[in-house]
Design a protein around this motif. Structure first.
Motif, PDB file in Angstrom:
ATOM      1  N   LEU A  14      29.260   6.261 -20.537  1.00 36.17           N
ATOM      2  CA  LEU A  14      29.345   7.710 -20.384  1.00 36.17           C
ATOM      3  C   LEU A  14      29.777   8.408 -21.675  1.00 36.17           C
ATOM      4  CD1 LEU A  14      30.785   8.357 -16.799  1.00 36.17           C
ATOM      5  CD2 LEU A  14      28.584   9.089 -17.705  1.00 36.17           C
ATOM      6  N   THR A  15      30.761   7.853 -22.380  1.00 37.78           N
ATOM      7  CA  THR A  15      31.174   8.493 -23.639  1.00 37.78           C
ATOM      8  C   THR A  15      30.074   8.383 -24.684  1.00 37.78           C
ATOM      9  OG1 THR A  15      32.381   6.464 -24.244  1.00 37.78           O
ATOM     10  CG2 THR A  15      33.673   8.288 -23.320  1.00 37.78           C
ATOM     11  N   SER A  16      29.340   7.287 -24.687  1.00 40.30           N
ATOM     12  CA  SER A  16      28.201   7.160 -25.606  1.00 40.30           C
ATOM     13  C   SER A  16      27.149   8.207 -25.281  1.00 40.30           C
ATOM     14  CB  SER A  16      27.590   5.758 -25.513  1.00 40.30           C
ATOM     15  OG  SER A  16      28.494   4.762 -25.951  1.00 40.30           O
ATOM     16  N   ALA A  17      26.860   8.365 -23.986  1.00 42.07           N
ATOM     17  CA  ALA A  17      25.838   9.326 -23.563  1.00 42.07           C
ATOM     18  C   ALA A  17      26.259  10.757 -23.880  1.00 42.07           C
ATOM     19  CB  ALA A  17      25.572   9.171 -22.068  1.00 42.07           C
ATOM     20  N   PHE A 134      39.437  11.586 -14.675  1.00 36.39           N
ATOM     21  CA  PHE A 134      38.700  11.564 -15.942  1.00 36.39           C
ATOM     22  C   PHE A 134      37.250  11.143 -15.763  1.00 36.39           C
ATOM     23  CE2 PHE A 134      37.363   9.199 -19.816  1.00 36.39           C
ATOM     24  CZ  PHE A 134      37.294  10.286 -20.676  1.00 36.39           C
ATOM     25  N   MET A 135      36.994  10.098 -14.989  1.00 37.68           N
ATOM     26  CA  MET A 135      35.622   9.611 -14.849  1.00 37.68           C
ATOM     27  C   MET A 135      34.708  10.644 -14.176  1.00 37.68           C
ATOM     28  SD  MET A 135      35.284   6.767 -16.434  1.00 37.68           S
ATOM     29  CE  MET A 135      33.748   6.126 -15.765  1.00 37.68           C
ATOM     30  N   PRO A 136      35.124  11.300 -13.084  1.00 33.83           N
ATOM     31  CA  PRO A 136      34.264  12.370 -12.538  1.00 33.83           C
ATOM     32  C   PRO A 136      34.089  13.528 -13.517  1.00 33.83           C
ATOM     33  CG  PRO A 136      35.820  11.617 -10.879  1.00 33.83           C
ATOM     34  CD  PRO A 136      36.241  10.986 -12.171  1.00 33.83           C
ATOM     35  N   TRP A 137      35.154  13.876 -14.260  1.00 34.11           N
ATOM     36  CA  TRP A 137      35.019  14.939 -15.259  1.00 34.11           C
ATOM     37  C   TRP A 137      33.992  14.550 -16.317  1.00 34.11           C
ATOM     38  CZ3 TRP A 137      35.678  14.738 -20.540  1.00 34.11           C
ATOM     39  CH2 TRP A 137      35.551  15.971 -21.204  1.00 34.11           C
ATOM     40  N   LEU A 138      34.041  13.289 -16.751  1.00 38.29           N
ATOM     41  CA  LEU A 138      33.120  12.820 -17.778  1.00 38.29           C
ATOM     42  C   LEU A 138      31.682  12.852 -17.274  1.00 38.29           C
ATOM     43  CD1 LEU A 138      33.200  11.689 -20.667  1.00 38.29           C
ATOM     44  CD2 LEU A 138      33.447   9.391 -19.684  1.00 38.29           C
ATOM     45  N   MET A 139      31.485  12.504 -16.007  1.00 33.80           N
ATOM     46  CA  MET A 139      30.134  12.571 -15.434  1.00 33.80           C
ATOM     47  C   MET A 139      29.659  14.015 -15.354  1.00 33.80           C
ATOM     48  SD  MET A 139      27.783  10.518 -14.378  1.00 33.80           S
ATOM     49  CE  MET A 139      26.141  10.844 -13.743  1.00 33.80           C
ATOM     50  N   ARG A 140      30.561  14.925 -14.986  1.00 30.93           N
ATOM     51  CA  ARG A 140      30.182  16.340 -14.952  1.00 30.93           C
ATOM     52  C   ARG A 140      29.847  16.852 -16.347  1.00 30.93           C
ATOM     53  NH1 ARG A 140      34.651  16.585 -11.472  1.00 30.93           N
ATOM     54  NH2 ARG A 140      35.925  17.539 -13.103  1.00 30.93           N
ATOM     55  N   ARG A 141      30.607  16.412 -17.324  1.00 28.85           N
ATOM     56  CA  ARG A 141      30.329  16.801 -18.710  1.00 28.85           C
ATOM     57  C   ARG A 141      28.932  16.340 -19.106  1.00 28.85           C
ATOM     58  NH1 ARG A 141      30.795  20.229 -22.922  1.00 28.85           N
ATOM     59  NH2 ARG A 141      30.814  19.147 -24.928  1.00 28.85           N
ATOM     60  N   PHE A 142      28.595  15.124 -18.712  1.00 34.28           N
ATOM     61  CA  PHE A 142      27.273  14.571 -19.008  1.00 34.28           C
ATOM     62  C   PHE A 142      26.163  15.430 -18.387  1.00 34.28           C
ATOM     63  CE2 PHE A 142      23.859  11.789 -17.335  1.00 34.28           C
ATOM     64  CZ  PHE A 142      23.286  11.384 -18.533  1.00 34.28           C
ATOM     65  N   THR A 143      26.296  15.755 -17.114  1.00 35.67           N
ATOM     66  CA  THR A 143      25.240  16.528 -16.444  1.00 35.67           C
ATOM     67  C   THR A 143      25.206  17.974 -16.942  1.00 35.67           C
ATOM     68  OG1 THR A 143      26.739  16.914 -14.575  1.00 35.67           O
ATOM     69  CG2 THR A 143      25.207  15.068 -14.397  1.00 35.67           C
ATOM     70  N   GLY A 303      40.215  -5.362 -22.820  1.00 38.52           N
ATOM     71  CA  GLY A 303      41.069  -4.387 -22.149  1.00 38.52           C
ATOM     72  C   GLY A 303      41.153  -3.076 -22.891  1.00 38.52           C
ATOM     73  N   GLY A 304      40.292  -2.876 -23.894  1.00 41.15           N
ATOM     74  CA  GLY A 304      40.375  -1.674 -24.721  1.00 41.15           C
ATOM     75  C   GLY A 304      39.245  -0.696 -24.525  1.00 41.15           C
ATOM     76  N   GLY A 305      38.489  -0.813 -23.432  1.00 42.97           N
ATOM     77  CA  GLY A 305      37.329   0.048 -23.245  1.00 42.97           C
ATOM     78  C   GLY A 305      37.665   1.527 -23.243  1.00 42.97           C
ATOM     79  N   MET A 306      38.687   1.913 -22.476  1.00 46.17           N
ATOM     80  CA  MET A 306      39.069   3.316 -22.417  1.00 46.17           C
ATOM     81  C   MET A 306      39.663   3.757 -23.756  1.00 46.17           C
ATOM     82  SD  MET A 306      38.921   5.811 -20.146  1.00 46.17           S
ATOM     83  CE  MET A 306      38.805   4.929 -18.581  1.00 46.17           C
ATOM     84  N   THR A 307      40.551   2.958 -24.300  1.00 45.17           N
ATOM     85  CA  THR A 307      41.229   3.293 -25.554  1.00 45.17           C
ATOM     86  C   THR A 307      40.244   3.532 -26.690  1.00 45.17           C
ATOM     87  OG1 THR A 307      43.255   2.112 -24.952  1.00 45.17           O
ATOM     88  CG2 THR A 307      42.815   2.390 -27.304  1.00 45.17           C
ATOM     89  N   LEU A 308      39.221   2.691 -26.785  1.00 44.60           N
ATOM     90  CA  LEU A 308      38.291   2.735 -27.915  1.00 44.60           C
ATOM     91  C   LEU A 308      37.039   3.560 -27.626  1.00 44.60           C
ATOM     92  CD1 LEU A 308      38.448  -1.064 -28.818  1.00 44.60           C
ATOM     93  CD2 LEU A 308      39.761   0.777 -29.864  1.00 44.60           C
ATOM     94  N   SER A 309      36.897   4.043 -26.404  1.00 46.56           N
ATOM     95  CA  SER A 309      35.631   4.605 -25.933  1.00 46.56           C
ATOM     96  C   SER A 309      35.029   5.651 -26.855  1.00 46.56           C
ATOM     97  CB  SER A 309      35.822   5.195 -24.526  1.00 46.56           C
ATOM     98  OG  SER A 309      36.858   6.176 -24.536  1.00 46.56           O
ATOM     99  N   TRP A 310      35.744   6.727 -27.123  1.00 48.36           N
ATOM    100  CA  TRP A 310      35.180   7.800 -27.941  1.00 48.36           C
ATOM    101  C   TRP A 310      34.933   7.350 -29.376  1.00 48.36           C
ATOM    102  CZ3 TRP A 310      33.094  11.665 -25.502  1.00 48.36           C
ATOM    103  CH2 TRP A 310      33.652  12.172 -24.327  1.00 48.36           C
ATOM    104  N   GLY A 311      35.768   6.447 -29.874  1.00 48.44           N
ATOM    105  CA  GLY A 311      35.569   5.949 -31.235  1.00 48.44           C
ATOM    106  C   GLY A 311      34.307   5.128 -31.361  1.00 48.44           C
ATOM    107  N   CYS A 312      34.086   4.236 -30.408  1.00 46.34           N
ATOM    108  CA  CYS A 312      32.848   3.446 -30.413  1.00 46.34           C
ATOM    109  C   CYS A 312      31.641   4.348 -30.164  1.00 46.34           C
ATOM    110  CB  CYS A 312      32.928   2.337 -29.366  1.00 46.34           C
ATOM    111  SG  CYS A 312      34.111   1.020 -29.781  1.00 46.34           S
TER     112      CYS A 312
END
Length: 331
Positions: A14-17, A134-143, A303-312
């Motif tokens: 989702l952050t990549s998208a 956060f996850m529903p907000w991120l999906m709404r941001r995507f749409t 275990g770092g998916g959320m922590t690194l998400s926006w950076g990756c």
């Protein structure tokens, strides 16, 4: 318009998208599961690099992600807030601070702040990302940005490459699924188990290890306090073990006396996508009948998916903009 297909709808996908959309790409997500049914929805989501390599890249990804999360502190519906607390050690000597901690307010814990049985520790201020918000907000941001999505299980990466959407790139964010999806045997599960309790008296976070190396963490959210946990490498079983839940609460008692008597709200297990190191690179598709030139792999975050998400995700965008360049795969 430039078009991309992202495979996977956890926080990495989702952050990549979203990042691609924010940079002028038209994006379609293909995933078997979307929020609230992804592993990301159930995770602890405390900002701290954990169980992820390579260390030489973690700092930049952490720094870039932290900047984005801090910007989202002003968006209440995103469910992100600052929190401070302690990380304790059994070692007598004060441990050196890891390099990522220089990004946060931090200091050594005082003698008065260290619980019985521990010898030293750190105090630092970080962030909690409340995944049910956060996850529903991120999906709404995507749409809201115009993103499209299809709920489906892919058997092959070629289904994304040859999709009628005609992507120029495919971003592979399949996490643990990359083990079967790409036959990547460097990917393995790291089983996590948490217990959510009603304990409004907990205001700070607490982290430590036991003498045998078992994980202890306590993290207050607005809806509960998350007590953990486990980090069982190679374990695929996601069933709830009530005896394990009790052991987790008993370990947490060492850091916050009385918490083991709290009302249990729920229990959760999930599988972190472990890998020898995060795979974030481009690979040519070699598909002459497709518009798609490159696959960008972005998985194996431990275990770092959320922590690194926006950076990756930011690096995904940078690679996408260079997608005319053929990069030899390291896999």
């Amino acid at each position: 318009m430039k078009r991309a297909v992202v495979v996977g709808a956890g926080v990495t996908g989702l952050t990549s998208a979203v990042s691609l959309l924010e940079n002028g790409w038209d994006v379609l997500i293909l995933a078997e599961k979307f929020t609230p049914n992804t592993t990301s929805d159930g995770t602890l989501a405390f900002w701290e690099p954990y169980l992820a390599k390579p260390e030489e890249k973690i700092f930049k990804w952490s720094d870039d992600a932290l900047r984005r999360f801090r910007a989202l502190l002003s968006v209440p519906e995103a469910g992100i807030r600052e929190i401070d607390g302690y990380d304790y050690s059994l070692d007598e000597e004060k441990r050196p601070f890891p390099n990522w901690m220089t990004l946060l307010p931090h200091r050594h814990a005082t003698t008065e702040e260290i619980p019985k049985g521990y010898k030293s520790g750190w105090w630092f201020s970080s962030m909690v990302i409340e995944t049910p918000r956060f996850m529903p907000w991120l999906m709404r941001r995507f749409t809201d940005l115009g993103g499209k999505h299809e709920e489906r299980k892919l058997e092959s990466i070629n289904e994304a490459i040859l999709h009628p959407f005609q992507p120029e790139i495919v971003v592979n964010c399949t996490g643990l699924g990359a083990r079967g999806f790409l036959k990547d045997d460097q990917v393995y599960p790291i089983r996590g188990h948490v217990v959510r309790v009603n304990a409004p008296q907990v205001k700070k976070f607490y982290n430590a290890l036991t003498e045998s190396g078992e994980t202890i963490y306590i993290l207050p959210r607005s809806d509960c306090v998350v007590c953990g946990g486990t980090a069982q490498k190679g374990e695929w079983d996601t069933s709830i073990d009530s005896e394990e839940s009790q052991r987790i609460l008993e370990r947490c008692e060492r850091l916050f006396p009385g918490i083991s008597k709290s009302e249990v709200i729920s229990e959760w297990t999930g599988l972190r996508p472990g890998r020898s190191e995060i795979r974030l690179e481009m690979e040519p598709t070699n598909a002459p009948d497709s518009h798609c030139r490159q696959i960008i792999h972005n998985y194996g975050h431990g275990g770092g998916g959320m922590t690194l998400s926006w950076g990756c995700a930011q690096e995904v965008v940078e690679l996408a903009e260079k997608s005319n360049t053929t990069v030899r795969s390291k896999l």
